[in-house]
Scaffold this motif. Structure first.
Motif, PDB file in Angstrom:
ATOM      1  N   PHE A 136       0.831  -1.204   0.000  1.00  0.00           N
ATOM      2  CA  PHE A 136       0.000   0.000   0.000  1.00  0.00           C
ATOM      3  C   PHE A 136       0.866   1.255   0.000  1.00  0.00           C
ATOM      4  O   PHE A 136       0.550   2.240  -0.672  1.00  0.00           O
ATOM      5  CB  PHE A 136      -0.953   0.011   1.188  1.00  0.00           C
ATOM      6  CG  PHE A 136      -1.988  -1.094   1.160  1.00  0.00           C
ATOM      7  CD1 PHE A 136      -2.384  -1.689  -0.019  1.00  0.00           C
ATOM      8  CD2 PHE A 136      -2.552  -1.543   2.333  1.00  0.00           C
ATOM      9  CE1 PHE A 136      -3.329  -2.711  -0.040  1.00  0.00           C
ATOM     10  CE2 PHE A 136      -3.504  -2.563   2.332  1.00  0.00           C
ATOM     11  CZ  PHE A 136      -3.887  -3.146   1.143  1.00  0.00           C
ATOM     12  N   GLU A 137       1.957   1.230   0.753  1.00  0.00           N
ATOM     13  CA  GLU A 137       2.857   2.391   0.792  1.00  0.00           C
ATOM     14  C   GLU A 137       3.494   2.629  -0.573  1.00  0.00           C
ATOM     15  O   GLU A 137       3.639   3.777  -1.001  1.00  0.00           O
ATOM     16  CB  GLU A 137       3.922   2.219   1.875  1.00  0.00           C
ATOM     17  CG  GLU A 137       3.386   2.385   3.281  1.00  0.00           C
ATOM     18  CD  GLU A 137       2.658   3.709   3.493  1.00  0.00           C
ATOM     19  OE1 GLU A 137       3.144   4.775   3.059  1.00  0.00           O
ATOM     20  OE2 GLU A 137       1.548   3.671   4.082  1.00  0.00           O
ATOM     21  N   THR A 138       3.864   1.572  -1.265  1.00  0.00           N
ATOM     22  CA  THR A 138       4.419   1.700  -2.606  1.00  0.00           C
ATOM     23  C   THR A 138       3.407   2.342  -3.542  1.00  0.00           C
ATOM     24  O   THR A 138       3.739   3.246  -4.317  1.00  0.00           O
ATOM     25  CB  THR A 138       4.855   0.316  -3.139  1.00  0.00           C
ATOM     26  OG1 THR A 138       5.860  -0.214  -2.275  1.00  0.00           O
ATOM     27  CG2 THR A 138       5.382   0.405  -4.554  1.00  0.00           C
ATOM     28  N   LEU A 139       2.165   1.915  -3.450  1.00  0.00           N
ATOM     29  CA  LEU A 139       1.112   2.492  -4.284  1.00  0.00           C
ATOM     30  C   LEU A 139       0.888   3.963  -3.940  1.00  0.00           C
ATOM     31  O   LEU A 139       0.740   4.799  -4.837  1.00  0.00           O
ATOM     32  CB  LEU A 139      -0.190   1.695  -4.133  1.00  0.00           C
ATOM     33  CG  LEU A 139      -1.379   2.176  -4.965  1.00  0.00           C
ATOM     34  CD1 LEU A 139      -1.050   2.191  -6.451  1.00  0.00           C
ATOM     35  CD2 LEU A 139      -2.592   1.315  -4.669  1.00  0.00           C
ATOM     36  N   ARG A 140       0.884   4.292  -2.632  1.00  0.00           N
ATOM     37  CA  ARG A 140       0.715   5.701  -2.235  1.00  0.00           C
ATOM     38  C   ARG A 140       1.828   6.573  -2.811  1.00  0.00           C
ATOM     39  O   ARG A 140       1.584   7.694  -3.273  1.00  0.00           O
ATOM     40  CB  ARG A 140       0.695   5.821  -0.712  1.00  0.00           C
ATOM     41  CG  ARG A 140      -0.603   5.429  -0.089  1.00  0.00           C
ATOM     42  CD  ARG A 140      -0.611   5.733   1.426  1.00  0.00           C
ATOM     43  NE  ARG A 140      -1.765   5.136   2.040  1.00  0.00           N
ATOM     44  CZ  ARG A 140      -1.792   3.929   2.618  1.00  0.00           C
ATOM     45  NH1 ARG A 140      -0.700   3.200   2.691  1.00  0.00           N
ATOM     46  NH2 ARG A 140      -2.902   3.470   3.139  1.00  0.00           N
ATOM     47  N   ALA A 141       3.060   6.078  -2.780  1.00  0.00           N
ATOM     48  CA  ALA A 141       4.189   6.840  -3.318  1.00  0.00           C
ATOM     49  C   ALA A 141       4.047   7.038  -4.825  1.00  0.00           C
ATOM     50  O   ALA A 141       4.307   8.133  -5.339  1.00  0.00           O
ATOM     51  CB  ALA A 141       5.497   6.130  -2.983  1.00  0.00           C
ATOM     52  N   ARG A 142       3.640   5.989  -5.529  1.00  0.00           N
ATOM     53  CA  ARG A 142       3.422   6.109  -6.972  1.00  0.00           C
ATOM     54  C   ARG A 142       2.331   7.114  -7.275  1.00  0.00           C
ATOM     55  O   ARG A 142       2.434   7.913  -8.212  1.00  0.00           O
ATOM     56  CB  ARG A 142       3.067   4.749  -7.574  1.00  0.00           C
ATOM     57  CG  ARG A 142       4.237   3.789  -7.650  1.00  0.00           C
ATOM     58  CD  ARG A 142       3.854   2.454  -8.278  1.00  0.00           C
ATOM     59  NE  ARG A 142       3.218   2.627  -9.568  1.00  0.00           N
ATOM     60  CZ  ARG A 142       2.151   1.913  -9.975  1.00  0.00           C
ATOM     61  NH1 ARG A 142       1.607   0.997  -9.205  1.00  0.00           N
ATOM     62  NH2 ARG A 142       1.632   2.122 -11.170  1.00  0.00           N
ATOM     63  N   TRP A 143       1.231   7.068  -6.494  1.00  0.00           N
ATOM     64  CA  TRP A 143       0.108   7.987  -6.703  1.00  0.00           C
ATOM     65  C   TRP A 143       0.546   9.423  -6.441  1.00  0.00           C
ATOM     66  O   TRP A 143       0.209  10.332  -7.204  1.00  0.00           O
ATOM     67  CB  TRP A 143      -1.065   7.595  -5.812  1.00  0.00           C
ATOM     68  CG  TRP A 143      -2.224   8.548  -5.896  1.00  0.00           C
ATOM     69  CD1 TRP A 143      -2.684   9.356  -4.905  1.00  0.00           C
ATOM     70  CD2 TRP A 143      -3.061   8.805  -7.018  1.00  0.00           C
ATOM     71  NE1 TRP A 143      -3.750  10.088  -5.335  1.00  0.00           N
ATOM     72  CE2 TRP A 143      -4.007   9.766  -6.639  1.00  0.00           C
ATOM     73  CE3 TRP A 143      -3.095   8.307  -8.305  1.00  0.00           C
ATOM     74  CZ2 TRP A 143      -4.982  10.247  -7.518  1.00  0.00           C
ATOM     75  CZ3 TRP A 143      -4.067   8.787  -9.179  1.00  0.00           C
ATOM     76  CH2 TRP A 143      -4.988   9.754  -8.778  1.00  0.00           C
ATOM     77  N   ALA A 144       1.292   9.636  -5.372  1.00  0.00           N
ATOM     78  CA  ALA A 144       1.780  10.988  -5.052  1.00  0.00           C
ATOM     79  C   ALA A 144       2.642  11.522  -6.191  1.00  0.00           C
ATOM     80  O   ALA A 144       2.504  12.682  -6.594  1.00  0.00           O
ATOM     81  CB  ALA A 144       2.553  10.973  -3.741  1.00  0.00           C
ATOM     82  N   ALA A 145       3.542  10.697  -6.730  1.00  0.00           N
ATOM     83  CA  ALA A 145       4.387  11.117  -7.845  1.00  0.00           C
ATOM     84  C   ALA A 145       3.532  11.411  -9.081  1.00  0.00           C
ATOM     85  O   ALA A 145       3.773  12.407  -9.779  1.00  0.00           O
ATOM     86  CB  ALA A 145       5.427  10.047  -8.152  1.00  0.00           C
TER      87      ALA A 145
END
Length: 142
Positions: free
Chosen positions: A127-136
């Motif tokens: 989930f954290e990886t997805l959040r980082a991708r979404w933020a970028a």
């Protein structure tokens, strides 16, 4: 994850509310009866009840499949009982059969769910990886 006994069963009982009736937002209200997408939610919830007593410290479950065959209606105010029964446990993959029945005794749906049991840290990291991708993505497209 500890082994789950064959045919282990859990139930979830819900009272159908107006919120649970078919309303497609943009298309508006369609039918004043229990919506298939709410049945899918309740199937997932009942399936989760199958794994909870058998999780070990640090484990979590994540749904990967829901099959819903909606065969009849339930009106707001009616009680629906979803029965989840273990059908197979393949390592960390848990399959459950589902059956939804109204207080009148009418079966209104059946289907299945599949969940994976993983270390909770792995689930959280995904989930954290997805959040980082979404933020970028949102930053780059602003």
């Amino acid at each position: 994850m500890r082994p789950i006994p064959a045919d282990f069963t859990q139930t979830l009982t819900v009272t159908v509310t107006d919120e649970m009736t078919v309303d497609f937002g943009e298309l508006g209200a369609v039918h004043p009866v229990y919506a298939t997408y709410w049945m899918a939610k309740h199937f997932e919830e009942a399936g989760r009840k199958i794994i909870l007593p058998f999780l070990e410290d640090g484990e979590g479950g994540i749904g990967s499949q829901v099959e819903v065959i909606h065969t009849g209606p339930a009106l707001p105010g009616m009680t629906v009982t979803v029965t989840a029964t273990l059908t197979a446990q393949e390592g960390r993959r848990v399959h459950a059969g589902m059956r939804a029945v109204t207080e009148l005794g009418d079966e209104i749906g059946h289907g299945s769910t599949t969940q994976f049991v993983l270390p909770q840290t792995r689930i959280d990291a995904n989930f954290e990886t997805l959040r980082a991708r979404w933020a970028a993505h949102t930053r780059d497209n602003s």
